[in-house]
Write a protein that holds these residues in place. Structure first.
Motif, PDB file in Angstrom:
ATOM      1  N   THR A 241      25.585  22.421   3.344  1.00 49.62           N
ATOM      2  CA  THR A 241      24.567  21.666   3.886  1.00 49.62           C
ATOM      3  C   THR A 241      23.123  22.190   4.131  1.00 49.62           C
ATOM      4  OG1 THR A 241      26.300  20.598   5.379  1.00 49.62           O
ATOM      5  CG2 THR A 241      24.014  20.260   6.349  1.00 49.62           C
ATOM      6  N   PHE A 242      23.142  23.439   4.347  1.00 51.87           N
ATOM      7  CA  PHE A 242      21.951  24.201   4.304  1.00 51.87           C
ATOM      8  C   PHE A 242      21.388  24.420   3.136  1.00 51.87           C
ATOM      9  CE2 PHE A 242      24.939  26.405   7.731  1.00 51.87           C
ATOM     10  CZ  PHE A 242      24.709  25.242   8.676  1.00 51.87           C
ATOM     11  N   HIS A 243      22.310  24.962   2.257  1.00 52.69           N
ATOM     12  CA  HIS A 243      21.742  25.239   0.783  1.00 52.69           C
ATOM     13  C   HIS A 243      21.278  23.953   0.185  1.00 52.69           C
ATOM     14  CE1 HIS A 243      24.649  28.769   0.680  1.00 52.69           C
ATOM     15  NE2 HIS A 243      23.624  29.008   1.319  1.00 52.69           N
ATOM     16  N   ASP A 244      21.730  22.716   0.321  1.00 54.75           N
ATOM     17  CA  ASP A 244      21.413  21.467  -0.240  1.00 54.75           C
ATOM     18  C   ASP A 244      19.743  21.412   0.340  1.00 54.75           C
ATOM     19  OD1 ASP A 244      23.621  21.025  -1.476  1.00 54.75           O
ATOM     20  OD2 ASP A 244      24.116  19.315  -0.305  1.00 54.75           O
TER      21      ASP A 244
ATOM     22  N   ASN B  52       1.032  -1.401  -0.190  1.00 56.85           N
ATOM     23  CA  ASN B  52       0.059   0.143  -0.030  1.00 56.85           C
ATOM     24  C   ASN B  52       0.842   1.237   0.018  1.00 56.85           C
ATOM     25  OD1 ASN B  52      -2.160  -1.370   0.056  1.00 56.85           O
ATOM     26  ND2 ASN B  52      -2.969  -1.328   2.221  1.00 56.85           N
ATOM     27  N   TYR B  53       2.427   1.177   0.212  1.00 55.48           N
ATOM     28  CA  TYR B  53       3.213   2.300   0.195  1.00 55.48           C
ATOM     29  C   TYR B  53       4.092   2.079  -0.935  1.00 55.48           C
ATOM     30  CZ  TYR B  53       1.113   2.354   4.847  1.00 55.48           C
ATOM     31  OH  TYR B  53       0.207   2.320   5.862  1.00 55.48           O
ATOM     32  N   THR B  54       4.786   3.188  -1.566  1.00 51.86           N
ATOM     33  CA  THR B  54       5.573   3.281  -2.304  1.00 51.86           C
ATOM     34  C   THR B  54       6.812   4.179  -1.959  1.00 51.86           C
ATOM     35  OG1 THR B  54       6.066   3.806  -4.870  1.00 51.86           O
ATOM     36  CG2 THR B  54       4.701   5.196  -3.884  1.00 51.86           C
ATOM     37  N   SER B  55       8.065   3.808  -2.452  1.00 52.46           N
ATOM     38  CA  SER B  55       9.007   4.602  -2.015  1.00 52.46           C
ATOM     39  C   SER B  55       9.898   4.991  -3.400  1.00 52.46           C
ATOM     40  CB  SER B  55      10.181   3.957  -1.320  1.00 52.46           C
ATOM     41  OG  SER B  55      10.689   2.615  -1.510  1.00 52.46           O
ATOM     42  N   GLU B  56      10.629   5.929  -3.471  1.00 51.13           N
ATOM     43  CA  GLU B  56      11.383   6.234  -4.545  1.00 51.13           C
ATOM     44  C   GLU B  56      12.622   6.880  -4.270  1.00 51.13           C
ATOM     45  OE1 GLU B  56       9.549   9.097  -7.594  1.00 51.13           O
ATOM     46  OE2 GLU B  56       8.128   9.410  -5.942  1.00 51.13           O
ATOM     47  N   ARG B  57      13.448   7.132  -5.073  1.00 51.98           N
ATOM     48  CA  ARG B  57      14.770   7.995  -4.792  1.00 51.98           C
ATOM     49  C   ARG B  57      14.817   9.003  -6.089  1.00 51.98           C
ATOM     50  NH1 ARG B  57      20.981   6.124  -4.349  1.00 51.98           N
ATOM     51  NH2 ARG B  57      20.579   5.357  -6.000  1.00 51.98           N
ATOM     52  N   ILE B  58      14.696  10.418  -5.632  1.00 52.66           N
ATOM     53  CA  ILE B  58      14.904  11.472  -6.742  1.00 52.66           C
ATOM     54  C   ILE B  58      16.069  12.186  -6.623  1.00 52.66           C
ATOM     55  CG2 ILE B  58      12.266  11.236  -7.186  1.00 52.66           C
ATOM     56  CD1 ILE B  58      12.312  13.840  -5.530  1.00 52.66           C
ATOM     57  N   TRP B  59      16.631  12.997  -7.452  1.00 55.58           N
ATOM     58  CA  TRP B  59      17.700  13.847  -7.372  1.00 55.58           C
ATOM     59  C   TRP B  59      17.419  15.187  -7.735  1.00 55.58           C
ATOM     60  CZ3 TRP B  59      22.530  11.222  -6.402  1.00 55.58           C
ATOM     61  CH2 TRP B  59      22.441   9.929  -6.356  1.00 55.58           C
TER      62      TRP B  59
ATOM     63  N   GLY C  34      25.096  23.042  -9.000  1.00 56.75           N
ATOM     64  CA  GLY C  34      25.115  22.092  -9.934  1.00 56.75           C
ATOM     65  C   GLY C  34      25.124  20.830  -9.443  1.00 56.75           C
ATOM     66  N   VAL C  35      25.626  20.342  -8.291  1.00 56.06           N
ATOM     67  CA  VAL C  35      25.658  19.111  -7.480  1.00 56.06           C
ATOM     68  C   VAL C  35      24.110  18.419  -7.580  1.00 56.06           C
ATOM     69  CG1 VAL C  35      26.121  17.721  -5.571  1.00 56.06           C
ATOM     70  CG2 VAL C  35      27.741  19.728  -6.430  1.00 56.06           C
ATOM     71  N   LYS C  36      24.137  16.964  -7.823  1.00 55.83           N
ATOM     72  CA  LYS C  36      22.832  16.314  -7.715  1.00 55.83           C
ATOM     73  C   LYS C  36      22.796  15.675  -6.000  1.00 55.83           C
ATOM     74  CE  LYS C  36      21.537  16.473 -11.973  1.00 55.83           C
ATOM     75  NZ  LYS C  36      20.186  17.060 -12.379  1.00 55.83           N
TER      76      LYS C  36
END
Length: 682
Positions: A506-509, A415-422, A428-430
């Motif tokens: 860290t904060f900007h990401d 009933n749940y789904t997971s994914e990884r997005i960038w 410019g770093v992903k």
């Protein structure tokens, strides 16, 4: 009810020709009754503001508790002829430790019932348990204040008697020599709580005559002691953020002199494991940024004797190893995902355990038996409950020893789904984001989303399963883990680019991940919430100073927010050991950089999101006065009418309440705060 207002008492803090004015510095006077009165008034205010959610909080608590198996038992493990088991009984908050001799059918022997031990205390934590090599004695440690200052005692397992020996102010970790009568342990500095001295104690001798074995004089280092898995060596480790050093001694000769293995060098980090006449060394020597595995003979005295076994690889972080008699298991991380690599010592096998998932967590479990052919490891994901699995290294067969039960009958992982997005950061770093949510929800920008991150110390937040989180997911929340720089999710460089003069990454990401989640219509500014604790609380403070308009609400748990003042006070626990993480503000360049992002120093007259801030009066990691001062200053300067709450647990410290279910009440409070902002009460 009117919000409390802390008294303003001007204090000027001057260094490098710069003066900061701190009107709430006085809140660090823990014994001052005015401070206690202020904290209590904030607690009363929080209770009053959230009074209309009290029934909802109770319902959330019962709901979360109902998913947890109360009468639960750990998977047994065998050590030195005994099976060891931890169990919980229905209606009880604390674990019970038992063992059985040779077979699981043997009569159960009670070691410790923490429910009985906890009765006289508002807080209780059993730290380490160390069984003597002859299985007759158990050294154990307890903390009843929540300052992580443990007292060590010894129980005679033949009679049940607690011996008179009692040693206070230790780290709680205990190591036996092979003679069954010599204990090694680490004491803490009374003021800074730094782990700085190793002692040994012989049974029967006065505890006032404990003998100092090692003194770590560098106040940026901590020290601890353990025994190699092979049982041959006692090992003293000294470590700072960027450097380690080990000393070794044959465990059969506890009165001998420890020998230096490899002296400390700036930027040289290493760890050692003993096997078959050699030491195996994980290190970053010779610019091995993501670490490599080397070996050296027992007699080796320096890095010049180290020979590579697994060379450095740019794309693979070598995190840990587990040594067995016939096999070596290597825990690696590539592209953010854990991998378990199996190598036979005879050179005939080298392969990876198969994991088929886009985002998951795997880890080496408890494997104390050196001669075993069974590798115990754990596996879970954002949608898959935790499993403990035994893998036979000879037959290559797997057996699931235990899968976490989710009670209540409502949970189905499909009933749940997971994914990884960038997300793409501003440079410019992903940046990867792991997401979990209930299947079928429309990604149209209307969903409430809780974004979590930590982002410091190279600590990786893996995408793991949580029964508690279901209370948000089932009410329409999306949960997101932003794997921002400062952790090690994408390797050591990911950490290096989120510390010291790169800390703002860290904060900007985090902010750029928030913007991406909004752009992709997972949520919107009206429904986006952020959560972080400790150094993650610093993250919360920084992002709301930079982009408060992005968030509807903030949960900041035990937040480290007064960076400059804390890092200038070397009497505060942990401060000196943190210089390699944050910088030393006694250096003007670091001072200026820290001051530019320190949440407390950058509170301004402007609108801030709704906020719930939590802390513990006895916190030894982040002192209670940091969040207290921060809230007081926010109350003074913020220009909005949004909710601002401070809740102080007057009995606990950094880890919160000690009881198994008591901590759920704190989470129920946090979830009720979020759901109340969304107008969700069922």
């Amino acid at each position: 009810m009117e919000a409390p207002k802390a008294k303003k008492k001007k204090k000027e803090l001057e260094i490098h020709g710069d003066t900061r004015v701190d009107n709430y510095y006085w809140l660090n006077e823990r014994e001052n009754q005015d401070v206690i009165a202020y904290l209590n008034s904030e607690n009363n205010y929080t209770k009053e503001v959230l009074k209309h959610t009290e029934t909802f909080q109770k319902n959330l608590f019962e709901e979360m508790k109902s998913r947890i198996k109360e009468d639960d038992t750990s998977v047994p493990y065998k050590l030195n002829g005994y099976w060891y088991i931890t169990k919980f009984e229905k209606g009880k908050d604390y674990p019970i430790y038992v063992r059985k001799k040779e077979t699981l059918q043997a009569e159960e022997e009670l070691l410790f019932d923490c429910n009985e031990m906890a009765k006289p205390h508002s807080y209780f934590k059993l730290g380490g348990i160390a069984i003597s090599p002859d299985n007759t004695l158990a050294a154990f440690s307890t903390d009843v204040v929540s300052r992580r200052q443990y007292s060590i005692q010894i129980k005679d397992l033949r009679t049940g008697e607690i011996l008179k020996d009692k040693i206070n102010n230790t780290t709680g970790s205990i190591t036996w020599a092979n003679d069954n009568e010599t204990l090694f342990f680490t004491k803490k500095n009374d003021v800074t709580l730094r782990s700085y001295k190793i002692f040994k104690h012989k049974l029967g001798k006065d505890v006032n005559e404990i003998q100092e074995v090692y003194h770590e004089i560098d106040d940026t280092f901590n020290t601890f002691i353990y025994k190699s898995k092979s049982k041959k060596y006692l090992v003293i480790s000294s470590s700072s953020t960027l450097s380690t050093e080990y000393r070794i001694l044959n465990a059969d000769n506890p009165d001998g002199e420890f020998r230096l293995f490899q002296e400390r060098q700036r930027d040289l980090e290493y760890s050692i494991a003993h096997y078959n006449g050699c030491f195996y060394i994980i290190s970053n020597a010779h610019k091995a940024t993501n670490f490599k595995l080397s070996k050296a003979p027992e007699s080796a005295t320096s890095i010049e004797n180290w020979e590579d076994v697994i060379p450095h690889r740019k794309e693979v972080l070598l995190e840990d190893i587990e040594i067995f008699k016939d096999y070596l298991v290597v825990n690696e991380r590539e592209n953010g995902l854990n991998k378990l690599r199996i190598l036979a010592w005879n050179g005939e096998e080298d392969y990876y355990l198969p994991f088929n998932s886009e985002t998951y967590t795997s880890y080496i479990g408890n494997n104390p038996d050196f001669n075993s052919h069974i590798l115990r490891y754990g596996f879970n994901s954002l949608t898959t409950p935790s499993s403990i699995i035994d893998y036979n290294l000879k037959t290559k067969e797997s057996e699931v020893k235990k899968e976490q039960e989710v009670l209540g009958g409502k949970f189905k992982k499909e009933n749940y789904t997971s994914e990884r997005i960038w997300a793409t950061a501003r440079d410019g770093v992903k940046v990867p984001i792991s997401l979990v949510y209930k299947k079928g929800i429309a990604l149209d920008g209307t969903n409430p989303l809780l974004q979590y991150a930590y982002g410091s110390y190279g600590s990786t937040i893996d995408p793991s399963f949580s029964t508690i989180r279901l209370s948000l997911l089932d009410r329409g929340f999306i949960y997101a883990i932003a794997h921002i720089r400062g952790g090690e999710y994408l390797g050591r460089d990911w950490y290096e680019n989120g510390k010291l003069f790169f800390k703002k990454n860290t904060f900007h990401d985090f902010i750029d991940c928030s913007k991406f989640l909004i752009e992709q219509k997972y949520t919107s500014k009206q429904h986006l919430y952020a959560y972080g604790g400790s150094a993650g609380g610093l993250l919360m403070g920084a992002v709301i100073n930079l982009n408060p308009e992005l968030y509807r609400g903030i949960l900041a748990a035990v937040p480290f927010v007064d960076v400059v003042t804390t890092m200038l006070d070397d009497s505060i626990p942990l401060t000196t050991g943190e210089y390699d993480e944050w910088g030393n503000p006694n250096d003007m360049e670091y001072y200026n950089y820290m001051k530019s992002y320190s949440p407390y120093d950058n509170v301004e007259k402007k609108n801030y999101p709704n906020m719930l801030v939590t802390t513990g009066l006895h916190d030894s990691q982040v002192q209670y006065w940091e969040p207290a001062k921060w809230v007081a200053k926010l109350r003074e300067l913020k220009t909005d009418t949004n909710t601002l709450l401070l809740h102080t647990d007057m009995d606990s410290g950094h880890g919160g309440a000690s009881g198994r279910f008591e901590s759920l009440k704190e989470i129920a409070l946090e979830y009720a705060f979020l759901l109340d902002l969304e107008g969700i009460y069922v």
